[in-house]
Design a protein around this motif. Sequence first.
Motif, mmCIF file in Angstrom:
data_model
loop_
_atom_site.group_PDB
_atom_site.id
_atom_site.type_symbol
_atom_site.label_atom_id
_atom_site.label_comp_id
_atom_site.label_asym_id
_atom_site.label_seq_id
_atom_site.Cartn_x
_atom_site.Cartn_y
_atom_site.Cartn_z
ATOM 1 N N ALA A 137 76.380 -22.682 28.621
ATOM 2 C CA ALA A 137 75.876 -21.998 27.424
ATOM 3 C C ALA A 137 76.027 -20.487 27.577
ATOM 4 O O ALA A 137 75.665 -19.925 28.605
ATOM 5 C CB ALA A 137 74.408 -22.356 27.199
ATOM 6 N N GLY A 138 76.578 -19.852 26.512
ATOM 7 C CA GLY A 138 76.724 -18.398 26.552
ATOM 8 C C GLY A 138 76.121 -17.727 25.342
ATOM 9 O O GLY A 138 76.090 -16.501 25.254
ATOM 10 N N ALA A 139 75.660 -18.531 24.366
ATOM 11 C CA ALA A 139 75.125 -17.943 23.132
ATOM 12 C C ALA A 139 74.010 -18.806 22.565
ATOM 13 O O ALA A 139 74.160 -20.021 22.447
ATOM 14 C CB ALA A 139 76.238 -17.806 22.092
ATOM 15 N N VAL A 140 72.911 -18.150 22.232
ATOM 16 C CA VAL A 140 71.819 -18.823 21.529
ATOM 17 C C VAL A 140 71.586 -18.038 20.250
ATOM 18 O O VAL A 140 71.226 -16.861 20.302
ATOM 19 C CB VAL A 140 70.518 -18.844 22.360
ATOM 20 N N VAL A 141 71.850 -18.665 19.108
ATOM 21 C CA VAL A 141 71.564 -18.023 17.826
ATOM 22 C C VAL A 141 70.337 -18.693 17.246
ATOM 23 O O VAL A 141 70.275 -19.919 17.141
ATOM 24 C CB VAL A 141 72.761 -18.135 16.853
ATOM 25 N N GLN A 142 69.383 -17.855 16.890
ATOM 26 C CA GLN A 142 68.137 -18.374 16.351
ATOM 27 C C GLN A 142 67.911 -17.739 14.985
ATOM 28 O O GLN A 142 68.100 -16.534 14.820
ATOM 29 C CB GLN A 142 67.019 -17.974 17.298
ATOM 30 N N PHE A 143 67.539 -18.556 14.014
ATOM 31 C CA PHE A 143 67.248 -18.043 12.670
ATOM 32 C C PHE A 143 65.849 -18.485 12.275
ATOM 33 O O PHE A 143 65.479 -19.643 12.476
ATOM 34 C CB PHE A 143 68.249 -18.586 11.645
ATOM 35 N N VAL A 144 65.091 -17.549 11.724
ATOM 36 C CA VAL A 144 63.762 -17.880 11.228
ATOM 37 C C VAL A 144 63.684 -17.468 9.765
ATOM 38 O O VAL A 144 63.876 -16.293 9.434
ATOM 39 C CB VAL A 144 62.659 -17.155 12.036
ATOM 40 N N GLY A 145 63.458 -18.437 8.898
ATOM 41 C CA GLY A 145 63.258 -18.148 7.481
ATOM 42 C C GLY A 145 61.772 -18.039 7.226
ATOM 43 O O GLY A 145 61.007 -18.926 7.621
ATOM 44 N N VAL A 146 61.340 -16.924 6.599
ATOM 45 C CA VAL A 146 59.907 -16.742 6.316
ATOM 46 C C VAL A 146 59.683 -16.661 4.810
ATOM 47 O O VAL A 146 60.578 -16.289 4.054
ATOM 48 C CB VAL A 146 59.335 -15.484 7.017
ATOM 49 N N VAL A 147 58.483 -17.006 4.416
ATOM 50 C CA VAL A 147 58.141 -17.036 2.992
ATOM 51 C C VAL A 147 57.892 -15.617 2.493
ATOM 52 O O VAL A 147 57.111 -14.873 3.080
ATOM 53 C CB VAL A 147 56.898 -17.924 2.763
ATOM 54 N N ARG A 148 58.594 -15.268 1.407
ATOM 55 C CA ARG A 148 58.406 -13.945 0.802
ATOM 56 C C ARG A 148 57.102 -13.896 0.004
ATOM 57 O O ARG A 148 56.574 -14.937 -0.385
ATOM 58 C CB ARG A 148 59.582 -13.648 -0.135
ATOM 59 N N GLY A 149 56.638 -12.694 -0.257
ATOM 60 C CA GLY A 149 55.375 -12.518 -0.977
ATOM 61 C C GLY A 149 55.518 -12.462 -2.484
ATOM 62 O O GLY A 149 54.543 -12.199 -3.194
ATOM 63 N N SER A 150 56.737 -12.690 -2.975
ATOM 64 C CA SER A 150 56.908 -12.691 -4.429
ATOM 65 C C SER A 150 57.983 -13.690 -4.815
ATOM 66 O O SER A 150 58.852 -14.038 -4.011
ATOM 67 C CB SER A 150 57.293 -11.297 -4.931
ATOM 68 N N GLU A 151 57.891 -14.136 -6.041
ATOM 69 C CA GLU A 151 58.862 -15.078 -6.586
ATOM 70 C C GLU A 151 59.182 -14.596 -7.997
ATOM 71 O O GLU A 151 58.283 -14.470 -8.820
ATOM 72 C CB GLU A 151 58.245 -16.493 -6.610
#
Lengths: 81, 136
Positions: free
Chosen positions: B27-41
């Motif tokens: 292993a040479g790469a760890v990509v991590q993504f975190v989607g968070v809830v926005r405060g407006s719609e």
Amino acid sequence: MQVTVHFYSYFKELAGTPQAALDLPPQATLDFLRARVLEQFPRLAPMQKAMLAAVGVEYQPWSFALSEGDEVSFFPPVQGG
Amino acid sequence: MRRELTLTTEPIDEPALIAARTLSGQAGAVVQFVGVVRGSELGAPISGLDYESFEAMARHQFNLIFNQLEKRWPLESVRLVHRLGPVRTNEPSLWVEVVAGHRGEAFAACQWLIDEMKRIVPIWKRPLPPKEDGGR
């Protein structure tokens, strides 16, 4: 033959129920079922173009021939994330 | 490719997920993504989002996506956690980790996975008004 229809997201509110059982002629297509559903639940009609359909856990084309006992789901565009 | 899918109504515990990471010597790469809830719609303030899924189909469609990932890129592992039920503003609703030998495939696979999820996985969200959970 009988199939069970499930509604998800705001389609549930528009249909007024999360599911319904419908009687169809043998080998009716998903398209035929959609027309029946829109007749029975007219508040879904404006959503027709955005409507997605699955049989079991697979998306199927509108030409898909249904079978007795199929579980069909109708829902709006998905929005995960 | 190792795969791990979690659909949960519990908060996403990022430190625990990171602590549970296992890597091979390749292993040479760890990509991590975190989607968070926005405060407006659509310009209106919200307190969070309420996620609903057709869970059996969501699991199946995620697995189809993972099958494609495996064919398209040489990946070591993919882990994905998606919250269901109410998620408050600023909390993570989605956590994805892709491990690969090199960053190119890890970034590309992570981006493609999320795009595909938004296209085919039956999960929906509806905004929670500010007053419903104490306001924000």
